[in-house]
Design an enzyme around this catalytic site. Structure first.
Site, PDB file in Angstrom:
ATOM      1  N   THR A 198       0.831  -1.198   0.000  1.00  0.00           N
ATOM      2  CA  THR A 198       0.000   0.000   0.000  1.00  0.00           C
ATOM      3  C   THR A 198       0.871   1.254   0.000  1.00  0.00           C
ATOM      4  OG1 THR A 198      -1.875  -1.080   1.044  1.00  0.00           O
ATOM      5  CG2 THR A 198      -1.706   1.301   1.326  1.00  0.00           C
TER       6      THR A 198
ATOM      7  N   ASN B 175      -5.023  -9.563  -8.187  1.00  0.00           N
ATOM      8  CA  ASN B 175      -5.061 -10.262  -6.909  1.00  0.00           C
ATOM      9  C   ASN B 175      -6.299 -11.129  -6.707  1.00  0.00           C
ATOM     10  OD1 ASN B 175      -6.172  -7.637  -7.031  1.00  0.00           O
ATOM     11  ND2 ASN B 175      -6.484  -7.655  -4.832  1.00  0.00           N
TER      12      ASN B 175
ATOM     13  N   SER C   8       5.728  -6.333  -2.034  1.00  0.00           N
ATOM     14  CA  SER C   8       5.368  -6.408  -0.622  1.00  0.00           C
ATOM     15  C   SER C   8       5.992  -7.648   0.009  1.00  0.00           C
ATOM     16  CB  SER C   8       3.842  -6.450  -0.510  1.00  0.00           C
ATOM     17  OG  SER C   8       3.486  -6.933   0.765  1.00  0.00           O
ATOM     18  N   GLY C   9       6.441  -7.518   1.255  1.00  0.00           N
ATOM     19  CA  GLY C   9       7.109  -8.624   1.928  1.00  0.00           C
ATOM     20  C   GLY C   9       6.183  -9.752   2.348  1.00  0.00           C
TER      21      GLY C   9
ATOM     22  N   THR D 254      13.298   6.584  10.386  1.00  0.00           N
ATOM     23  CA  THR D 254      14.389   5.669  10.738  1.00  0.00           C
ATOM     24  C   THR D 254      14.200   4.330  10.024  1.00  0.00           C
ATOM     25  OG1 THR D 254      14.643   6.723  12.868  1.00  0.00           O
ATOM     26  CG2 THR D 254      15.539   4.508  12.648  1.00  0.00           C
TER      27      THR D 254
ATOM     28  N   CYS E  57      -8.485  -7.111   1.420  1.00  0.00           N
ATOM     29  CA  CYS E  57      -8.464  -5.670   1.617  1.00  0.00           C
ATOM     30  C   CYS E  57      -9.807  -5.039   1.311  1.00  0.00           C
ATOM     31  CB  CYS E  57      -7.420  -5.024   0.730  1.00  0.00           C
ATOM     32  SG  CYS E  57      -5.857  -5.833   0.835  1.00  0.00           S
TER      33      CYS E  57
END
Lengths: 400, 379
Positions: free
Chosen positions: B70, B149, B198-199, B236, B322
């Site tokens: 996203t 998807n 995306s992981g 970070t 989603c």
């Protein structure tokens, strides 16, 4: 049918006379070292070319590595078939259909084995006809073909190759002795290292650092540059010179206009001592005439005065733009521009002499005794060996 | 448990979790800190970036680590739109994009951009020619997904890339969240300027991902701050997340190169078995990704089937997780021209490389039983 060989043509080695064998042997070793991670492959060196038998390995990563090995003029993917017309036809057809985006082609047959019954011209016609009648949409263009298919009939077999990929040229690293490169961390010195390597020279590196004025990241930058340079030749030894003490002394005891000149002279002295100890016969710098105050004719004269060793300056006549272009090509540019202080950018006088006078330099130096400090500094040099994957990287690669 | 909802999310590989844990414990320094401990973290992060680049055959500085799909899609679309709006304010996308693309485009419409939502054919595929026809002088961005998807349909990314190349002023973004690790996608010289990964869809962790941004592509950063990630995304760095993502990428690409035929075969087996159930209609086209099957069981509420299977610890989904919160029909299926009856009763089954034949058999058996039971109740 698929590509089963990579064929690499030698560059200048081919012009060598009696010592050609030594050059080829060196190149063979260099290629072996570079391709260690592909255990399945076999490498065979001939008088004028080298063959890598793929044994099922993917050729792409191998070619990428070989593109950086000096001594190789060009690289092609090859199919090896028997000296047999039918097999040659099949292989040529494969070479054409595999060439992505090609619409026009040209056949260049070469018969080195004169016992083979089909002559070069005749082979050109036979194969041209075969390809045209077995494909759709291709045409012959002998002047500007999209793909040139080379068919070489040699004693042992026929090799069919298509497009040539440009190699790195030059001479195999290790055939021209060793040099000690003064590497600062800037853009120029890695390029100078690369260019000497191209002429077959093996590198050792000397780097001056001044902790805590220079930090770990600056040190890491030097290691990263060295690692990048290893992709053009085996491992590289780095001599890390702790320079803080000497540098502070020079800064406080020599008039500011001359401190830079004296500092460079001290660096040269230390470099020469290291070279002597390591049996290295020359020093290399990234100097380019007139680029900064230390690189004027007068400065170079005053600095060069402390050593009898040849100082190689491969960038001497290059413009900054040209140097940057090379550094981008060899992927050192992005490392070089990391913004850390190095020993040349700290303790910089606001206006160093661009035309230092030698008598003055000697006069200032005579007032100051470096002997003890020089000896101490040389004794404290730390030696680090950089290979493509050093120990710490192994730890990281487990994580990745 | 039989988990067949891998397009929603996947189980992290143990190696990935391991890396994450080790990095979190050992290299928790801030890569921007100037001390050695920070420098170690920075070096590890840069190794991770290099390896990601190698795996995707691009340059290290083209990798921007993100928090997932996203974010990647939003940064790409809004970032390009905001940075290049003086060139034009027209965007081309399709009617079957993921909500993170679709809604990002909707938001831009509110800011005065014009968006063309291209239709798809009954196989759920955009026509490259339609893309070409939609390009105007004002167009600055094309955003088309690689693998859909919900349906598993594959978009003609290569052809669209070739078209995009002819218009040097516009950018081409590919949402490759579902395709990565399943279908090879070359980036170099492809015409693609941005690509989202995306992981957690590739057995990595939630909150990890990356966006490929081709060299010299200017995007307007959505997060300003310390200038991390090449100024594209301040904050970070999540070093452990990035390392674990790259590990997952390496593992999934390895699987792709060795096991994708097996996966394709198992999915084919699933389709074959599903075809034998009378009441089931296969929606997924023949040209499909190797891991997604979309079906409909008309007249049965998909939620009911999901819950019934859930009681047997078998997990599939309706439409994309989603968008499951929205009632009614699947927007993707209705865009493909499926009638309401079909698109309201769609179910998605998504496999992974570990899915076994046995699991497929058990699933089909349970589905048959479930439909049987439901028909008796409703009958």
């Amino acid at each position: 049918m698929k590509y089963d060989y990579i064929l690499m043509r030698y560059g200048e080695i081919a012009l060598k006379g009696r010592n050609r064998k030594k050059f080829i042997h060196r190149l063979h070793e260099n290629v072996l070292g570079k391709l260690k991670e592909f255990p399945a492959i076999k490498i065979k060196s001939d008088r004028d070319r080298m063959y890598i038998l793929l044994n099922g390995e993917n050729p792409e990563p191998i070619i990428t590595k070989c593109k950086n090995i000096f001594g190789i003029q060009s690289i092609s993917l090859a199919i090896k078939v028997e000296n047999d017309e039918i097999q040659i036809k099949q292989a040529a057809l494969h070479a054409l259909t595999e060439a992505i985006g090609a619409k026009t082609f040209k056949i260049t047959a070469k018969r080195i084995n004169k016992k083979f019954p089909i002559g070069s011209q005749e082979m050109n016609q036979i194969l041209g006809g075969h390809l045209l009648s077995n494909t759709d949409g291709y045409t012959v263009d002998v002047h500007y073909p999209d793909v040139e298919i080379n068919v070489e009939t040699r004693e042992d077999a026929t090799y069919i190759t298509s497009n040539k990929i440009l190699g790195a040229g030059g001479l195999p690293v290790g055939t021209a002795g060793k040099t000690l490169l003064l590497l600062s961390g800037g853009i120029d010195s890695p390029v100078a290292g690369y260019m000497t390597m191209k002429r077959g020279v093996q590198l050792e590196i000397i780097h001056f650092h001044s902790p805590p004025f220079t930090n770990d990241r600056a040190k890491q930058k030097v290691f990263d540059l060295a690692e990048q340079l290893t992709s053009f030749g085996g491992k590289i030894k780095i001599h890390m010179v702790p320079f803080t003490n000497l540098q502070q002394r020079i800064y406080s005891e020599i008039p500011h206009g001359y401190s830079m000149t004296v500092m460079r002279r001290v660096m040269m002295k230390i470099s020469e001592a290291v070279a002597k100890k390591e049996k290295i016969l020359s020093l290399t710098t990234g100097e380019s005439l007139g680029q900064v105050a230390s690189q004027t004719m007068e400065s170079m004269n005053a600095i060069n005065d402390v050593t009898n060793y040849p100082i190689l300056r491969p960038l001497i006549a290059m413009d900054k733009e040209e140097i940057i272009t090379v550094s981008q090509k060899i992927n050192t540019y992005d490392i070089s521009i990391r913004p850390y202080e190095d020993c040349c950018t700290i303790f910089v006088p606001s206006s160093p002499k661009t035309k230092p006078r030698k008598e003055k330099v000697l006069q200032f130096e005579s007032a100051m005794d470096f002997t003890e400090d020089l000896k101490n500094t040389i004794n404290q040099i730390e030696v680090v060996e950089i290979t493509k994957a050093s120990k710490e990287d192994d730890e990281f690669s487990d994580l990745l | 448990m039989i988990y067949l909802d891998n397009s929603a999310t996947t189980k992290p590989f143990p190696e990935v979790l391991d890396s994450f844990k080790q990095v979190t414990e050992k290299y928790y320094g801030n890569p921007s800190s100037i001390h050695r401990f920070g420098a170690d973290a920075e070096r590890l992060l840069s190794k991770a970036r290099q390896q990601a680049a190698q795996l995707m055959q691009v340059h290290a500085e083209e990798i921007v680590f993100t928090s997932g799909g996203t974010e990647g899609n939003n940064v790409a679309i809004k970032g390009i739109a905001l940075a290049h709006q003086n060139r034009g304010k027209h965007i081309i996308t399709s009617q079957i994009e993921h909500p993170s693309v679709f809604e990002a485009c909707r938001s831009l419409e509110e800011l005065g951009f014009t968006v063309t939502y291209l239709p798809v054919n009954t196989d759920g595929v955009v026509a490259a020619l339609d893309v070409k026809r939609a390009i105007t002088k004002e167009t600055i961005l094309i955003s088309i997904m690689h693998v859909n998807n919900e349906l598993g349909s594959i978009q003609p990314i290569q052809q669209i890339g070739e078209i995009a190349k002819q218009y040097p002023k516009l950018f081409f973004h590919v949402d490759n969240v579902q395709g990565f690790g399943k279908i090879p996608q070359k980036l170099e010289n492809s015409g693609i300027d941005l690509c989202t990964i995306s992981g957690h869809k590739i057995h990595g962790l939630k909150g990890t991902g990356l966006l490929y941004v081709k060299k010299n592509t200017k995007i307007f950063p959505l997060f300003d701050g310390g200038g991390q990630e090449g100024n594209y995304r301040s904050g970070t760095e999540n070093v452990a997340g990035a390392v674990s993502l790259v590990k997952a990428m390496r593992l999934i690409l390895d699987k792709q190169s060795r096991e994708v035929e097996n996966l394709t075969e198992r999915t084919a087996l699933l389709i074959k078995k599903l075809e034998q159930i009378n009441t089931v209609i296969i929606n997924t086209p023949n040209q499909r990704a190797p891991h997604i099957v979309n079906i409909s069981v008309p007249d049965y509420k998909p939620e009911v089937i999901i819950h019934a299977l859930g009681e047997k610890e078998i997990y599939i989904s309706t439409k994309a997780a989603c968008s499951s919160k929205k009632p009614d029909e699947s927007a993707v299926l209705s865009a493909c021209g499926f009638n309401k009856n079909i698109s309201e009763s769609a179910l998605r089954i998504s496999l992974n490389y570990q899915t076994t034949e046995k699991e497929i058999e058990l699933f089909c058996q349970s589905l048959t039983e479930t439909i049987q039971q439901l028909s008796e109740v409703m009958g």
